[in-house]
Design a protein around this motif. Structure first.
Motif, PDB file in Angstrom:
ATOM      1  N   HIS A 191       0.853  -1.201   0.000  1.00 16.33           N
ATOM      2  CA  HIS A 191       0.000   0.000   0.000  1.00 16.33           C
ATOM      3  C   HIS A 191       0.885   1.247   0.000  1.00 16.33           C
ATOM      4  N   TYR A 217       0.996   3.745   1.682  1.00 10.65           N
ATOM      5  CA  TYR A 217       1.419   4.319   2.972  1.00 10.65           C
ATOM      6  C   TYR A 217       2.572   3.552   3.617  1.00 10.65           C
ATOM      7  N   ASP A 257      -3.409   1.804  -4.105  1.00 12.27           N
ATOM      8  CA  ASP A 257      -4.356   2.098  -3.033  1.00 12.27           C
ATOM      9  C   ASP A 257      -5.170   0.835  -2.776  1.00 12.27           C
ATOM     10  N   SER A 258      -6.136   0.912  -1.874  1.00  9.88           N
ATOM     11  CA  SER A 258      -6.797  -0.342  -1.497  1.00  9.88           C
ATOM     12  C   SER A 258      -7.608  -0.934  -2.649  1.00  9.88           C
ATOM     13  N   PHE A 299      -7.122  -5.561   7.350  1.00 11.51           N
ATOM     14  CA  PHE A 299      -8.326  -5.684   6.509  1.00 11.51           C
ATOM     15  C   PHE A 299      -7.945  -5.829   5.033  1.00 11.51           C
ATOM     16  N   MET A 300      -6.820  -5.265   4.655  1.00 10.61           N
ATOM     17  CA  MET A 300      -6.395  -5.346   3.241  1.00 10.61           C
ATOM     18  C   MET A 300      -5.981  -6.774   2.897  1.00 10.61           C
ATOM     19  N   TYR A 336     -17.162   0.618   4.163  1.00 12.42           N
ATOM     20  CA  TYR A 336     -15.862   1.032   3.625  1.00 12.42           C
ATOM     21  C   TYR A 336     -14.967  -0.210   3.680  1.00 12.42           C
ATOM     22  N   ASN A 378     -12.177  -0.464   4.652  1.00  7.67           N
ATOM     23  CA  ASN A 378     -11.481  -0.454   5.942  1.00  7.67           C
ATOM     24  C   ASN A 378     -12.421  -1.002   7.011  1.00  7.67           C
ATOM     25  N   THR A 388     -14.256   1.700  -1.622  1.00  8.78           N
ATOM     26  CA  THR A 388     -12.960   2.231  -1.201  1.00  8.78           C
ATOM     27  C   THR A 388     -13.056   3.750  -1.374  1.00  8.78           C
ATOM     28  N   SER A 389     -11.992   4.466  -1.010  1.00  5.61           N
ATOM     29  CA  SER A 389     -12.100   5.917  -1.175  1.00  5.61           C
ATOM     30  C   SER A 389     -12.087   6.296  -2.660  1.00  5.61           C
ATOM     31  N   HIS A 430      -6.185  11.070   9.410  1.00  6.43           N
ATOM     32  CA  HIS A 430      -6.777  12.102   8.546  1.00  6.43           C
ATOM     33  C   HIS A 430      -7.612  13.118   9.313  1.00  6.43           C
ATOM     34  N   HIS A 447      -7.178  13.950   1.601  1.00 11.35           N
ATOM     35  CA  HIS A 447      -7.854  12.657   1.436  1.00 11.35           C
ATOM     36  C   HIS A 447      -9.303  12.806   1.902  1.00 11.35           C
ATOM     37  N   GLU A 496     -10.962  11.054   3.754  1.00  8.01           N
ATOM     38  CA  GLU A 496     -11.196  10.699   5.162  1.00  8.01           C
ATOM     39  C   GLU A 496     -11.013  11.909   6.081  1.00  8.01           C
ATOM     40  N   SER A 514      -9.000  10.120  -3.248  1.00  9.67           N
ATOM     41  CA  SER A 514      -8.313   8.959  -2.685  1.00  9.67           C
ATOM     42  C   SER A 514      -6.814   9.161  -2.835  1.00  9.67           C
ATOM     43  N   THR A 515      -6.037   8.244  -2.331  1.00  2.00           N
ATOM     44  CA  THR A 515      -4.581   8.370  -2.487  1.00  2.00           C
ATOM     45  C   THR A 515      -4.206   8.392  -3.972  1.00  2.00           C
TER      46      THR A 515
HETATM   47  P1  13P Z   1      -7.059   4.296  -0.043  1.00  2.00           P
HETATM   48  O1  13P Z   1      -8.337   3.601  -0.393  1.00  2.00           O
HETATM   49  O2  13P Z   1      -7.012   5.672  -0.596  1.00  2.00           O
HETATM   50  O3  13P Z   1      -5.908   3.435  -0.352  1.00  2.00           O
HETATM   51  O4  13P Z   1      -7.071   4.514   1.519  1.00  2.00           O
HETATM   52  C1  13P Z   1      -6.893   3.469   2.406  1.00  2.00           C
HETATM   53  C2  13P Z   1      -6.650   4.009   3.730  1.00  2.00           C
HETATM   54  O5  13P Z   1      -6.488   3.289   4.673  1.00  2.00           O
HETATM   55  C3  13P Z   1      -6.632   5.450   3.840  1.00  2.00           C
HETATM   56  O6  13P Z   1      -6.389   5.808   5.122  1.00  2.00           O
END
Ligand code: 13P
Ligand code: SF4
Length: 354
Positions: A28, A30, A44-45, A68-69, A125, A127, A145-146, A218, A241, A243, A257-258
């Motif tokens: 990911h 991050y 991203d996710s 969760f991913m 979500y 997450n 997802t975002s 966030h 973002h 979030e 999203s990212t």
């Molecule tokens: P993304 O869906 O943008 O990858 O975000 C996942 C996440 O955990 C953002 O905090």
């Protein structure tokens, strides 16, 4: 066979060489740089969920991210594929804000006001733990997802008059505002209060019922950070973002999203100035990749996601060392009774998001 006293980097490369296409490492955005350099796919996710679902050759999918991913990848994996998570306690604190018991309790309280199966679409979500995805799968709902949250919320709106969205209130509210839904029609559901802290009338008038969850990384970005950034760097563009809170998103130039953030920066001309409100590893990596632009973190450091940062080269090497010895270190197993309905919800998301 690689000696375990060699450096973790060499041992990971050796496992990659030994297993070839049978070993896939997903990372990911991050994650730390020294971990991300080993990833075959960075994303991203949504991108990583798709990469996991599309991979036909991998026997082992090592997920550098949070629980969760990896669980999502395990649900989407094919028979014979195993997903491994280098740090078994890398949990997402946002995902822990809702659980199956609390959501089932909310659902049965809503039954006192309406017929949820007809009137309320449950959307989680990504997450969130697998049993919440399973709850959505069982009750006609989906996952987002975002990157696709707005699309999935529109999908939900086209099918039932109300959506119950968990666990991130901010993502739900920000997308709802973009869909033109007034704030008063997006009441907050506090799981500690009867009817989530709402009146029956407020729930009947709701278009999206927002679960009281948040991401501490966030939510830390504040309107004052935007005001300060604009004062310090005239002409700066602020991207955050989804979030982040509604107040922050409203003051920013845009939010996404990212991947949206990455695309915006990649497409910008040299000399563009940015203040970016998301996880620090991603912002620092972007700044290094674009020396022709001026990229700042929106608020003073540190702004790391602690659990994302648990994964290290050493913990990744522990997993690949295990594979070289024929052992599975931290495999993620989702029982079929959960994986089945969770996969229904995930497939609905993959189909609806194109
Ligand atoms: P993304 O869906 O943008 O990858 O975000 C996942 C996440 O955990 C953002 O905090
Ligand atoms: Fe969870 Fe927030 Fe970390 Fe993303 S940044 S994994 S939402 S705690």
């Amino acid at each position: 066979m690689m000696n375990e006293s060699s450096s973790p980097e060499r041992r990971i490369f050796s496992a990659k060489e030994r297993f070839g296409g049978e070993l896939v490492i997903l990372g990911h955005h991050y994650q730390k740089d020294d971990v991300i350099r080993f990833a075959d796919t960075v994303g991203d996710s949504l991108q990583l969920a798709r990469a996991a679902a599309a991979n036909k050759s991998a026997k082992y999918i090592v997920f550098c991210g949070v629980h969760f991913m990896a669980e999502t990848a395990a649900i989407l994996a094919r028979p014979g594929q195993t997903v491994l998570l280098p740090e078994s306690d890398a949990l997402c604190p946002l995902a822990e804000k809702a659980d199956r018991l609390l959501v089932e309790d909310a659902w049965s309280q809503l039954e006192g006001c309406m017929s949820p199966e007809r009137d309320v679409m449950p959307i989680t979500y990504i997450n969130s733990e697998a049993d919440l995805k399973a709850f959505c799968g069982t009750h006609g709902g989906s996952v987002c997802t975002s990157s696709n949250a707005r699309k999935i919320l529109e999908w939900a709106r086209d099918r039932r008059p109300r959506t119950l969205f968990f666990p991130d209130q901010h993502l739900g509210r920000n997308c709802g505002v973009r869909m033109g839904i007034p704030l008063e029609r997006m009441p907050l559901w506090d799981p500690r209060e009867p009817l989530g802290g709402n009146s029956r009338e407020e729930l009947l008038g709701a278009q999206i019922i927002l679960w009281k969850g948040w991401c501490y990384v966030h939510q830390r970005f504040l309107p004052t950070h935007i005001i300060d950034a604009r004062r310090r760097y005239p002409g700066i563009r602020v991207w955050v973002h989804l979030e982040c809170t509604q107040e922050v998103v409203r003051l920013a130039d845009d939010a996404g999203s990212t991947t949206d953030i990455l695309r915006m920066v990649d497409a910008a001309p040299p000399g563009t100035k940015w203040a970016i409100g998301t996880e620090e590893n991603l912002v620092n990596r972007l700044a290094r990749a674009h020396p022709e632009q001026e990229i700042h973190l929106l608020s003073p450091s540190p702004n790391n996601c602690i659990t994302m940062n648990k994964t290290t080269v050493e913990s990744l090497a522990r997993v690949t060392d295990g594979l070289l010895r024929g052992e599975l270190v931290n495999p993620i197993h989702v029982p079929e009774v959960v994986a089945g309905p969770a996969s229904v919800a995930l497939q609905r998301m993959l189909e609806a998001s194109g």
